[in-house]
Design a protein around this motif. Structure first.
Motif, PDB file in Angstrom:
ATOM      1  N   TRP A 140      83.101 -19.549 -34.286  1.00 46.68           N
ATOM      2  CA  TRP A 140      82.849 -18.664 -33.151  1.00 46.68           C
ATOM      3  C   TRP A 140      81.426 -18.823 -32.630  1.00 46.68           C
ATOM      4  CZ3 TRP A 140      79.274 -14.519 -33.952  1.00 46.68           C
ATOM      5  CH2 TRP A 140      79.038 -13.741 -32.811  1.00 46.68           C
ATOM      6  N   GLY A 143      80.903 -22.144 -30.834  1.00 46.33           N
ATOM      7  CA  GLY A 143      81.573 -22.113 -29.537  1.00 46.33           C
ATOM      8  C   GLY A 143      80.826 -21.263 -28.531  1.00 46.33           C
ATOM      9  N   LEU A 144      80.302 -20.124 -28.984  1.00 46.36           N
ATOM     10  CA  LEU A 144      79.577 -19.242 -28.076  1.00 46.36           C
ATOM     11  C   LEU A 144      78.268 -19.874 -27.619  1.00 46.36           C
ATOM     12  CD1 LEU A 144      79.296 -16.579 -26.622  1.00 46.36           C
ATOM     13  CD2 LEU A 144      78.381 -15.569 -28.733  1.00 46.36           C
ATOM     14  N   ALA A 147      79.088 -22.443 -25.161  1.00 46.62           N
ATOM     15  CA  ALA A 147      79.484 -21.853 -23.880  1.00 46.62           C
ATOM     16  C   ALA A 147      78.261 -21.404 -23.085  1.00 46.62           C
ATOM     17  CB  ALA A 147      80.415 -20.666 -24.121  1.00 46.62           C
ATOM     18  N   THR A 267      84.504 -24.680 -24.060  1.00 49.38           N
ATOM     19  CA  THR A 267      83.695 -24.777 -25.275  1.00 49.38           C
ATOM     20  C   THR A 267      83.848 -23.535 -26.141  1.00 49.38           C
ATOM     21  OG1 THR A 267      82.080 -26.147 -24.093  1.00 49.38           O
ATOM     22  CG2 THR A 267      81.363 -25.164 -26.163  1.00 49.38           C
ATOM     23  N   TYR A 268      83.806 -22.361 -25.503  1.00 51.24           N
ATOM     24  CA  TYR A 268      83.945 -21.121 -26.274  1.00 51.24           C
ATOM     25  C   TYR A 268      85.329 -21.007 -26.904  1.00 51.24           C
ATOM     26  CZ  TYR A 268      84.283 -16.234 -27.534  1.00 51.24           C
ATOM     27  OH  TYR A 268      84.486 -15.073 -28.235  1.00 51.24           O
ATOM     28  N   LEU A 272      86.376 -20.968 -30.774  1.00 47.88           N
ATOM     29  CA  LEU A 272      87.074 -19.820 -31.337  1.00 47.88           C
ATOM     30  C   LEU A 272      88.381 -20.246 -31.991  1.00 47.88           C
ATOM     31  CD1 LEU A 272      86.846 -16.692 -31.497  1.00 47.88           C
ATOM     32  CD2 LEU A 272      88.242 -16.611 -29.428  1.00 47.88           C
TER      33      LEU A 272
END
Length: 406
Positions: A140, A143-144, A147, A267-268, A272
């Protein structure tokens, strides 16, 4: 996976935000370089081959330096490596403006900016986050952060075009150079970010030599080479491809913006999803979807709507590979040498980037079009999907007697 809203997750927001902002600038300045190709070469009277050489050299320098930057981050901490990268970025972007010769331009845009990217992007930032964030939130977090970096790419597209239109390309690059200097205080969010003493003395986990003997690691390397080819070819040549097709230059600008915007979501979400589904299967799906997307783009008539649809679809698939690949390396080999191992992977990614940019320039000079380059990019997606399918993604257990290292 621990929910992103828990108190433990909230403590991770400071390094995630810092990493996202730094990557947003570093990746954004890279993403918009295609917008500078035509005004820069026309202003200086250079042919496009000089610009393609500089970007190809930049990607190669980035890749060659990434293993070293990753190792230094593992050994001494991410703070100093990221700070050095921002300083080099500042100098390199300014150097592109004041280069008095083609050789100086190659040194600034190619070598200096390339080395800077090795210290300010995925290899070092993701390695620092992988050690900072607990394993159940790692996918997570990566990915964040990716993003947020993608959002920086999106914002820099209209900002770059606005600055070029209102002032000139030189002023735009100088403003980005100053932004790199302004971001220096963010590096303190990462703390030491280095391998702890306990990790350094632990002998039970796999080492670098174990990874280098692992068949799956080399399959990842080959797949990431394809990723570099596709990503850099698209980012560098899409605006020119649109203009060469007779459409207004604003269509190319919007295409880059859409690519960056949908990259944020991709990407996020892939980061996730990597916490729930098998990462290697998601990677197979990404490469197959890229092949389908590029193939449809080549088959459909060129128009504003078809270009926008293509940019959105490719953008969604563009950088989801990075948190998944980084997470897969952490899953199999742990985080002790994550900076070094991802650095080796990213070297191959950048070799692919170098090949993509150089072939794009060669194809254009030979045929007056980037069409063949797009076709090669589509075919390579099938190759990458086939490479990822047999990867053994089970956690590696270091053992002198272990025979199955696939």
């Amino acid at each position: 996976m621990t929910a992103p809203g828990t108190s433990a997750a909230r403590r991770d927001w400071t390094p995630i935000l810092a990493g996202g902002l730094i990557m947003g600038l570093a990746l954004g300045a890279r993403h918009v370089q295609g917008l500078f190709l035509i005004p820069m070469t026309m202003d200086r009277g250079w042919d496009r081959e000089i610009f393609s050489q500089a970007i190809a050299l930049q990607n190669l320098a980035w890749g060659l330096c990434q293993p070293l930057s990753g190792w230094l981050s593992d050994r001494f901490g991410a703070l100093w490596i990221i700070a050095g990268g921002l300083i080099l970025y500042c100098l390199g972007l300014a150097g592109m403006v004041y280069s008095a010769s083609e050789g100086a331009f190659l040194l600034a845009a190619g070598v200096c900016v390339g080395i800077a990217q090795s210290g300010t992007t995925f290899g070092v930032v993701y390695a620092a986050l992988s050690r900072t964030v607990q394993s159940d939130r790692r996918s997570w977090a990566l990915g964040l952060a990716g993003a947020l970096g993608g959002m920086g790419q999106f914002v820099m597209v209209p900002v770059s075009q606005m600055l070029i239109d209102m002032t000139d390309w030189q002023t735009a690059l100088l403003i980005f150079s100053g932004a790199a200097a302004v971001m220096l205080p963010l590096v303190f969010a990462f703390g030491s970010g280095s391998t702890s003493k306990a990790e350094a003395t632990h002998q039970g986990g796999p080492g670098i030599a174990d990874a280098l003997r692992h068949k799956g690691f080399w399959l990842l390397n080959l797949g990431f080479l394809v990723c570099g080819f596709q990503l850099t070819f698209a980012q560098t040549y899409l605006p020119s491809y649109v203009s060469d097709s007779g459409l207004d230059a604003s269509v190319g600008v919007m295409a880059l913006a859409l690519m960056a915007l949908f990259n944020v979501a991709g990407t996020y979400l892939f980061g996730l999803w990597g916490g729930t589904y098998r990462k290697k299967n998601l990677l197979v799906g990404i490469y197959l979807a890229r092949t389908a997307t590029i193939s449809l783009f080549l088959l459909l008539p060129m128009s504003g709507p078809s270009i926008y649809a293509f940019s959105a679809a490719l953008g969604f698939l563009l950088l989801g590979t990075v948190p998944l690949t980084n997470g897969l390396v952490s899953q199999v080999f742990g985080v002790r040498y994550i900076g070094t191992l991802f650095g080796i992977l990213f070297l191959n990614h950048q070799i692919g980037s170098f090949i993509g940019v150089r072939l794009g320039g060669i194809f254009f000079e030979a045929y007056g079009s980037y069409q063949l380059g797009w076709a090669v990019a589509a075919a390579l997606g099938l190759v990458a999907a086939a490479l990822h399918w047999p990867i053994n993604d089970s956690p590696f257990v270091a053992s002198r007697t272990q025979k199955n290292t696939g």
